[in-house]
Design a protein around this motif. Structure first.
Motif, PDB file in Angstrom:
ATOM      1  N   LYS A 203      80.004  12.399  -9.322  1.00  0.00           N
ATOM      2  CA  LYS A 203      80.014  12.154 -10.801  1.00  0.00           C
ATOM      3  C   LYS A 203      78.439  11.528 -10.814  1.00  0.00           C
ATOM      4  O   LYS A 203      78.276  10.390 -10.168  1.00  0.00           O
ATOM      5  CB  LYS A 203      81.302  11.490 -11.325  1.00  0.00           C
ATOM      6  CG  LYS A 203      80.804  10.879 -12.861  1.00  0.00           C
ATOM      7  CD  LYS A 203      81.868   9.960 -13.324  1.00  0.00           C
ATOM      8  CE  LYS A 203      81.661   9.173 -14.473  1.00  0.00           C
ATOM      9  NZ  LYS A 203      81.684  10.214 -15.833  1.00  0.00           N
TER      10      LYS A 203
ATOM     11  N   LEU B 219      78.111   8.270  -8.535  1.00  0.00           N
ATOM     12  CA  LEU B 219      78.824   7.242  -8.648  1.00  0.00           C
ATOM     13  C   LEU B 219      79.889   7.069  -7.762  1.00  0.00           C
ATOM     14  O   LEU B 219      80.412   6.138  -7.111  1.00  0.00           O
ATOM     15  CB  LEU B 219      79.483   7.069 -10.264  1.00  0.00           C
ATOM     16  CG  LEU B 219      80.187   6.032 -10.521  1.00  0.00           C
ATOM     17  CD1 LEU B 219      79.459   4.574 -10.514  1.00  0.00           C
ATOM     18  CD2 LEU B 219      80.951   6.163 -12.124  1.00  0.00           C
TER      19      LEU B 219
ATOM     20  N   SER C 178      87.108   9.673  -5.896  1.00  0.00           N
ATOM     21  CA  SER C 178      87.872   8.498  -5.920  1.00  0.00           C
ATOM     22  C   SER C 178      86.970   7.096  -5.369  1.00  0.00           C
ATOM     23  O   SER C 178      86.786   7.124  -4.191  1.00  0.00           O
ATOM     24  CB  SER C 178      89.174   8.149  -5.457  1.00  0.00           C
ATOM     25  OG  SER C 178      89.683   6.764  -5.241  1.00  0.00           O
ATOM     26  N   GLN C 179      86.645   6.324  -6.004  1.00  0.00           N
ATOM     27  CA  GLN C 179      85.687   5.395  -5.738  1.00  0.00           C
ATOM     28  C   GLN C 179      86.525   4.269  -4.716  1.00  0.00           C
ATOM     29  O   GLN C 179      86.081   3.491  -3.498  1.00  0.00           O
ATOM     30  CB  GLN C 179      85.167   4.291  -6.960  1.00  0.00           C
ATOM     31  CG  GLN C 179      84.616   3.110  -6.739  1.00  0.00           C
ATOM     32  CD  GLN C 179      84.212   2.373  -8.149  1.00  0.00           C
ATOM     33  OE1 GLN C 179      83.951   3.147  -8.973  1.00  0.00           O
ATOM     34  NE2 GLN C 179      83.755   1.111  -7.919  1.00  0.00           N
ATOM     35  N   VAL C 180      87.670   4.045  -5.299  1.00  0.00           N
ATOM     36  CA  VAL C 180      88.509   3.114  -4.205  1.00  0.00           C
ATOM     37  C   VAL C 180      88.905   3.644  -2.746  1.00  0.00           C
ATOM     38  O   VAL C 180      88.766   3.240  -1.909  1.00  0.00           O
ATOM     39  CB  VAL C 180      89.780   2.953  -4.884  1.00  0.00           C
ATOM     40  CG1 VAL C 180      90.918   2.303  -3.993  1.00  0.00           C
ATOM     41  CG2 VAL C 180      89.711   2.054  -6.186  1.00  0.00           C
ATOM     42  N   GLU C 181      89.084   5.074  -2.772  1.00  0.00           N
ATOM     43  CA  GLU C 181      89.233   5.620  -1.522  1.00  0.00           C
ATOM     44  C   GLU C 181      88.021   5.548  -0.734  1.00  0.00           C
ATOM     45  O   GLU C 181      88.096   5.395   0.389  1.00  0.00           O
ATOM     46  CB  GLU C 181      89.653   7.143  -1.857  1.00  0.00           C
ATOM     47  CG  GLU C 181      91.117   7.350  -1.971  1.00  0.00           C
ATOM     48  CD  GLU C 181      92.019   6.516  -1.029  1.00  0.00           C
ATOM     49  OE1 GLU C 181      91.699   7.109   0.370  1.00  0.00           O
ATOM     50  OE2 GLU C 181      92.697   5.909  -1.405  1.00  0.00           O
TER      51      GLU C 181
ATOM     52  N   ARG D  96      97.288 -10.656 -12.625  1.00  0.00           N
ATOM     53  CA  ARG D  96      96.642  -9.499 -12.773  1.00  0.00           C
ATOM     54  C   ARG D  96      95.711  -9.445 -13.807  1.00  0.00           C
ATOM     55  O   ARG D  96      95.619 -10.243 -14.670  1.00  0.00           O
ATOM     56  CB  ARG D  96      97.941  -8.509 -13.186  1.00  0.00           C
ATOM     57  CG  ARG D  96      99.110  -8.352 -12.190  1.00  0.00           C
ATOM     58  CD  ARG D  96     100.153  -7.690 -12.838  1.00  0.00           C
ATOM     59  NE  ARG D  96     101.334  -7.833 -11.857  1.00  0.00           N
ATOM     60  CZ  ARG D  96     101.543  -6.827 -10.909  1.00  0.00           C
ATOM     61  NH1 ARG D  96     100.795  -6.183 -10.454  1.00  0.00           N
ATOM     62  NH2 ARG D  96     102.667  -7.101 -10.367  1.00  0.00           N
ATOM     63  N   GLY D  97      94.687  -8.629 -13.535  1.00  0.00           N
ATOM     64  CA  GLY D  97      93.580  -8.537 -14.708  1.00  0.00           C
ATOM     65  C   GLY D  97      92.466  -8.248 -13.879  1.00  0.00           C
ATOM     66  O   GLY D  97      92.515  -7.986 -12.443  1.00  0.00           O
ATOM     67  N   VAL D  98      91.181  -8.138 -14.796  1.00  0.00           N
ATOM     68  CA  VAL D  98      89.872  -7.610 -13.989  1.00  0.00           C
ATOM     69  C   VAL D  98      88.865  -8.895 -14.446  1.00  0.00           C
ATOM     70  O   VAL D  98      88.717  -8.545 -15.561  1.00  0.00           O
ATOM     71  CB  VAL D  98      89.526  -6.246 -14.180  1.00  0.00           C
ATOM     72  CG1 VAL D  98      88.418  -5.986 -13.253  1.00  0.00           C
ATOM     73  CG2 VAL D  98      90.903  -5.178 -13.781  1.00  0.00           C
TER      74      VAL D  98
ATOM     75  N   ARG E 225      85.129  -9.529 -15.142  1.00  0.00           N
ATOM     76  CA  ARG E 225      84.022  -8.635 -15.616  1.00  0.00           C
ATOM     77  C   ARG E 225      82.831  -9.616 -15.682  1.00  0.00           C
ATOM     78  O   ARG E 225      82.863 -10.754 -16.140  1.00  0.00           O
ATOM     79  CB  ARG E 225      84.149  -7.908 -16.665  1.00  0.00           C
ATOM     80  CG  ARG E 225      85.444  -6.984 -16.704  1.00  0.00           C
ATOM     81  CD  ARG E 225      85.321  -5.891 -16.013  1.00  0.00           C
ATOM     82  NE  ARG E 225      86.391  -4.739 -15.961  1.00  0.00           N
ATOM     83  CZ  ARG E 225      86.728  -3.896 -15.081  1.00  0.00           C
ATOM     84  NH1 ARG E 225      85.676  -3.242 -14.379  1.00  0.00           N
ATOM     85  NH2 ARG E 225      87.785  -3.107 -15.393  1.00  0.00           N
TER      86      ARG E 225
ATOM     87  N   SER F  79      84.863  -7.501 -10.470  1.00  0.00           N
ATOM     88  CA  SER F  79      85.434  -6.125 -10.429  1.00  0.00           C
ATOM     89  C   SER F  79      86.731  -6.328  -9.602  1.00  0.00           C
ATOM     90  O   SER F  79      87.153  -7.367  -9.489  1.00  0.00           O
ATOM     91  CB  SER F  79      84.524  -5.311  -9.375  1.00  0.00           C
ATOM     92  OG  SER F  79      84.987  -3.722  -9.842  1.00  0.00           O
ATOM     93  N   PHE F  80      87.417  -5.152  -9.409  1.00  0.00           N
ATOM     94  CA  PHE F  80      88.691  -5.208  -8.691  1.00  0.00           C
ATOM     95  C   PHE F  80      88.395  -5.079  -6.972  1.00  0.00           C
ATOM     96  O   PHE F  80      87.259  -4.113  -6.722  1.00  0.00           O
ATOM     97  CB  PHE F  80      89.419  -4.019  -9.003  1.00  0.00           C
ATOM     98  CG  PHE F  80      90.876  -3.639  -8.253  1.00  0.00           C
ATOM     99  CD1 PHE F  80      91.732  -4.590  -8.396  1.00  0.00           C
ATOM    100  CD2 PHE F  80      90.926  -2.667  -7.276  1.00  0.00           C
ATOM    101  CE1 PHE F  80      92.834  -4.497  -7.831  1.00  0.00           C
ATOM    102  CE2 PHE F  80      92.150  -2.851  -6.550  1.00  0.00           C
ATOM    103  CZ  PHE F  80      93.055  -3.574  -6.798  1.00  0.00           C
TER     104      PHE F  80
ATOM    105  N   ILE G  46      89.545 -13.681 -20.625  1.00  0.00           N
ATOM    106  CA  ILE G  46      89.710 -12.523 -20.509  1.00  0.00           C
ATOM    107  C   ILE G  46      90.661 -11.955 -21.916  1.00  0.00           C
ATOM    108  O   ILE G  46      91.680 -12.466 -22.101  1.00  0.00           O
ATOM    109  CB  ILE G  46      90.557 -11.715 -19.447  1.00  0.00           C
ATOM    110  CG1 ILE G  46      89.768 -12.244 -18.184  1.00  0.00           C
ATOM    111  CG2 ILE G  46      90.852 -10.425 -19.436  1.00  0.00           C
ATOM    112  CD1 ILE G  46      90.343 -11.884 -16.748  1.00  0.00           C
ATOM    113  N   ARG G  47      90.039 -11.447 -23.005  1.00  0.00           N
ATOM    114  CA  ARG G  47      90.444 -10.868 -24.194  1.00  0.00           C
ATOM    115  C   ARG G  47      91.277 -12.063 -24.775  1.00  0.00           C
ATOM    116  O   ARG G  47      92.375 -11.894 -25.259  1.00  0.00           O
ATOM    117  CB  ARG G  47      91.375  -9.749 -23.843  1.00  0.00           C
ATOM    118  CG  ARG G  47      90.674  -8.538 -23.503  1.00  0.00           C
ATOM    119  CD  ARG G  47      91.571  -7.190 -23.441  1.00  0.00           C
ATOM    120  NE  ARG G  47      92.326  -7.391 -22.182  1.00  0.00           N
ATOM    121  CZ  ARG G  47      91.903  -6.698 -20.947  1.00  0.00           C
ATOM    122  NH1 ARG G  47      90.608  -6.296 -20.703  1.00  0.00           N
ATOM    123  NH2 ARG G  47      93.063  -6.998 -20.021  1.00  0.00           N
TER     124      ARG G  47
ATOM    125  N   ARG H  97      92.321 -14.723 -23.735  1.00  0.00           N
ATOM    126  CA  ARG H  97      93.288 -15.658 -23.010  1.00  0.00           C
ATOM    127  C   ARG H  97      92.672 -16.305 -21.700  1.00  0.00           C
ATOM    128  O   ARG H  97      91.790 -15.583 -21.157  1.00  0.00           O
ATOM    129  CB  ARG H  97      94.359 -14.670 -22.385  1.00  0.00           C
ATOM    130  CG  ARG H  97      95.507 -14.387 -23.510  1.00  0.00           C
ATOM    131  CD  ARG H  97      96.346 -13.154 -22.654  1.00  0.00           C
ATOM    132  NE  ARG H  97      97.150 -13.758 -21.759  1.00  0.00           N
ATOM    133  CZ  ARG H  97      97.627 -13.004 -20.550  1.00  0.00           C
ATOM    134  NH1 ARG H  97      97.223 -11.686 -20.588  1.00  0.00           N
ATOM    135  NH2 ARG H  97      98.261 -13.347 -19.531  1.00  0.00           N
TER     136      ARG H  97
END
Lengths: 129, 360
Positions: B17, B28, B32-35, B289-291, B293, B312-313, B338-339, B341
């Motif tokens: 991609k 990019l 899979s970016q994580v793999e 949990r959350g990310v 940014r 990032s994660f 985050i949003r 909160r």
């Protein structure tokens, strides 16, 4: 090319919706959406009992790359959420049509007809790309 | 359409991609970016980094010129093969770019960022006026980074015996020419590995050999999460011309001695150091949990506010991490919005993962 099952309805914002035999509607995000997002690492689900309007924000899906809102494709009350996605958000990538986010009790069952069918959604995705 | 590296067609054939990065069409991810991230931490992978700017510095005044141009002191490079990381500052002490400089047989080689190329070259030309130095941009070179615990061993099996011997002998942060290649034991992942500069015409075949040998191609997405876990800054995100190196965790790269070395930006950064109060760049770890940014607001109770510069994660930690610029007095805890909160975060040293191991 992404997979677009013919038996589902779709919102232009990339949610799929399936009318179940009991009249409830199951909602997830499309294969096209998960490909665009990339690896999903976090999912925020709506609260059970919440009354959602059509196109109202219902949750959030975050990939490594970005955060994206999930919208209610039709109006209704949230009657179930898929907690499995909280622990295993990557299921959204591996099985987008098995990985439902929430189930709605629709305010009006006829609303589903206002959504895109598979051909209409395929056309919308093609225009997107 | 952006600029393309000599490997563009191969990226497409591998299913990449493609995204714009500093005016370049770059991969990019290839699925899979994580793999890809895990692949580099556990084995090795190859990155096309041909978009980076390579500039050779020749001439009798190269040393003196670089001692003025760079905040770190190239006089520390005593023998050819040694490398140094440095900031290039403006007169106000802002970071124009960060770069690696290698001492070579002919002079020095600089590797700078792609997105800052035009500004870097203009600045360097301006500073070179009246100096006996010659700058040669090496657009004729491609650059591959092969990174991961097995990167050197696997690459060594695919190259000539002379190059294999060099790869074996290089110590961390060294780079040497071998024929028309320049092989360096450097990188941007927190793993062992190589960065190889070679004639552009040779790059497609070498890339094919690496991929054919099972060394996975890795995109910019994993490059970003790998460097974030390693606590390495990204220019334009964690620092830029408006940011002091003292506020970007780059104080260690400034060579204050000898006091008489008048590098560009010295007076400004010295004044900042004496005045104190510069914010600091720290690591954040989100336990919920959350990310995290970039641009999210960080709140430190009783002290003040800061901002996330990169977030990032972290695939290795399975949690979200970030770099953030916060008030100097910040302790071990903070909160991030985050949003709407406020979520609690741990404030840590900005070095989360090295050599496959979690450091926090």
């Amino acid at each position: 090319m992404s997979n677009i099952p013919a038996d589902l309805r779709y919102a232009a914002s990339h949610e799929w919706a399936r009318l179940e035999a009991d009249g409830t509607v199951t909602v997830g995000i499309s294969d096209h959406a998960q490909i665009a997002l990339g690896d999903v690492v976090f999912v925020e689900l709506p609260e059970i009992g919440k009354q959602l309007a059509a196109e109202q924000e219902a949750g959030v899906v975050e990939s490594v790359k970005a955060a994206s809102d999930i919208y209610a494709p039709i109006a209704g009350e949230v009657i179930a959420v898929n907690e499995e996605l909280t622990d295993s958000p990557e299921l959204v990538n591996s099985d987008p049509y098995g990985s439902w986010f929430f189930k709605l009790k629709p305010s009006n069952a006829g609303d589903l007809d206002k959504l895109l069918d598979a051909a209409g959604y395929a056309a919308a995705c093609a225009a997107d790309a | 359409m952006g600029q393309r590296t000599p490997l563009h067609g191969q990226h497409l054939a591998l299913g990449a991609k493609i995204v714009d990065f500093g005016g370049w069409d770059m991969p990019l991810h290839y699925g899979s970016q994580v793999e890809e991230h895990h692949q580099v931490r556990r084995d090795c992978g190859v990155f096309d980094v041909s978009h980076m700017t390579v500039v050779d510095v020749h001439g009798p005044q190269a040393l003196a010129w670089l001692q003025r141009l760079l905040a770190n002191d190239v006089a520390h490079l005593e023998t050819p093969g040694k490398a140094l990381y440095s900031a290039m500052l403006n007169e106000r002490g802002g970071v124009i770019d960060d770069l690696i400089v290698y001492l070579t047989g002919f002079g020095y080689r600089l590797v700078l960022n792609a997105g800052t190329r035009a500004r870097d070259l203009a600045w360097m030309q301006e500073q070179a006026a009246g100096c006996a130095v010659e700058l040669r941009e090496r657009g004729d070179l491609a650059m591959l980074a092969i990174q991961g615990p097995h990167a050197r061993a696997r690459t060594g099996e695919l190259v000539s015996s002379a190059r294999a011997a060099l790869i074996h002998e290089l110590r961390p942060f060294e780079g040497m020419a071998e024929g028309d290649w320049f092989v360096a034991r450097t990188g941007y992942t927190g793993e062992d590995g190589l960065e190889i500069m070679l004639p552009a015409a040779q790059a497609p075949d070498f890339f094919s050999e690496l991929v054919g040998a099972g060394i996975a191609p890795i995109g910019l997405g994993a490059r970003d999460t790998l460097r974030l876990e390693a606590g390495l800054n990204l220019y334009g995100q964690d620092m830029d011309e408006s940011v002091s190196p003292l506020a970007a965790n780059m104080g260690w790269t400034i060579a204050w001695d000898p006091v008489g070395r008048d590098f560009i930006g010295r007076a400004a950064v010295e004044a900042q150091r004496c005045a104190g109060g510069q914010p600091k760049l720290v690591g954040l770890l989100l336990e919920e949990r959350g990310v995290l940014r970039a641009h999210q607001v960080v709140r430190v109770e009783g002290i003040g506010e800061g901002q996330i510069t990169s977030g990032s994660f972290s695939p290795t930690l399975g949690k979200s991490i970030a770099l953030a610029r916060v008030p100097a007095a910040t302790g071990e805890r903070a909160e991030v919005e985050i949003r709407g909160r406020w979520l609690p975060v741990r404030v840590v040293r900005p070095n989360f993962v090295r050599h496959g191991k979690a450091l926090i």
